[in-house]
Design an enzyme around this catalytic site. Sequence first.
Site, mmCIF file in Angstrom:
data_model
loop_
_atom_site.group_PDB
_atom_site.id
_atom_site.type_symbol
_atom_site.label_atom_id
_atom_site.label_comp_id
_atom_site.label_asym_id
_atom_site.label_seq_id
_atom_site.Cartn_x
_atom_site.Cartn_y
_atom_site.Cartn_z
ATOM 1 N NE ARG A 232 6.132 -20.860 22.648
ATOM 2 C CZ ARG A 232 5.529 -21.324 21.538
ATOM 3 N NH1 ARG A 232 6.165 -22.160 20.734
ATOM 4 N NH2 ARG A 232 4.298 -20.933 21.234
ATOM 5 C CG HIS A 233 12.145 -22.517 16.729
ATOM 6 N ND1 HIS A 233 11.189 -22.939 15.823
ATOM 7 C CD2 HIS A 233 13.221 -22.137 15.995
ATOM 8 C CE1 HIS A 233 11.676 -22.822 14.607
ATOM 9 N NE2 HIS A 233 12.899 -22.339 14.665
ATOM 10 N N PRO A 234 9.216 -20.901 17.203
ATOM 11 C CG PRO A 234 9.051 -19.863 15.138
ATOM 12 C CD PRO A 234 9.970 -20.020 16.307
#
Length: 386
Positions: A232-234
């Site tokens: 996932r993206h932060p």
Amino acid sequence: MTKPGPLSDLTIIDLSRVLAGPYATMVLSDLGARVIKVERPDGGDDSRHIGPFKAEGVPESAYFASINRGKQSIALNLKDAGDRAIFEALLARADVLVENYRPGVMASLGFGWEALHARYPKLIYAAASGFGHTGPDSQKAAYDMVVQAMGGIMSVTGWPGGPPTRVGTSVGDITAGLFTVIGILSALHERGKTGVGAFVDVAMLDCQIAILENAVARYAVTGVSPGPLGARHPSITPFAAYACQGGHIVIAAGNDGLWQAMLDALDLGMFKDDPRFASNSARSDHADAVAHVIESRLADAPPSHWLPLLDAAGVPCGPLHNIQQALDYPQTRARNMAIHAAYPDGTPLLAAGNPVKISGHGDPVTRPGAPSLDADRAAILKELGL
């Protein structure tokens, strides 16, 4: 009528080996430059001996052939007077020299930047090394794995609590190769104005720092070093791989409008007014809850059901491909990104294509093969009048 590549008037002398330098010269070759690969007589480029090989017991490296397509090869011992004279004759006709030796090696042979600039003032000298030509680590040896570790990228790769994980492709070498191309093209542009060459100094470690993007921004704001987050993206949610029936799909709903469109496409309208998901920031704070909502719905059907619905709604999404699927994908084929090169013996080899498409210039599906060691010696010597 298509023209030759936009760099077809350039001659590159390639003293590099393995990956960072050869990747740079492959890009230049794909764009039309003539690349003359200067190799050691005793075995040539190290990557000639790195697998995978064409077949068991057959010393033809697919690794070497895929990165060195379309180049010429001459074997020279730069400590031998006769071979040094040939090398000097090549430099006199060249636009660019590319090397990836440890700093100081070329100078010890009498071919460092200062010496060559005095003799060939128009020559652009590009050096791709592990740590660059300045700084306390300039003499330190490096491979891709070393700079991935030291550059911080491995600290944000993998899953929380998991072991250190290398990025699955050699981004340490490849980014250095790409930045070397950028440096060379910039120096060529400047030479067009001044008539004078330049020294291009690219360090693999520098390139790893340069591509940390969001991780650097997060550290700058919080003072805390980010860790790995899996897929996932932060700071964008949903922006990850999500499990569905029989596989995974990637959904990247990068703004509130796309979030709403995704909810409609997945028939999840009941979550439109949920305060946990009211903004991207809120969704990122509740990323696990977002994943639970999405995956609970996706579990009802396979990727082939969900992807068309998301595409129709304009939500960025895609299947999770393996390498075969990525190469066989219709868009990959339509963009000529799965091409045919060849081993030095002429056997065809599937390879990745050139992603830079320039109007008026060809993008052939078949590229010239990689050279055998010293294959072009006679032709080059004849051309030089030696």
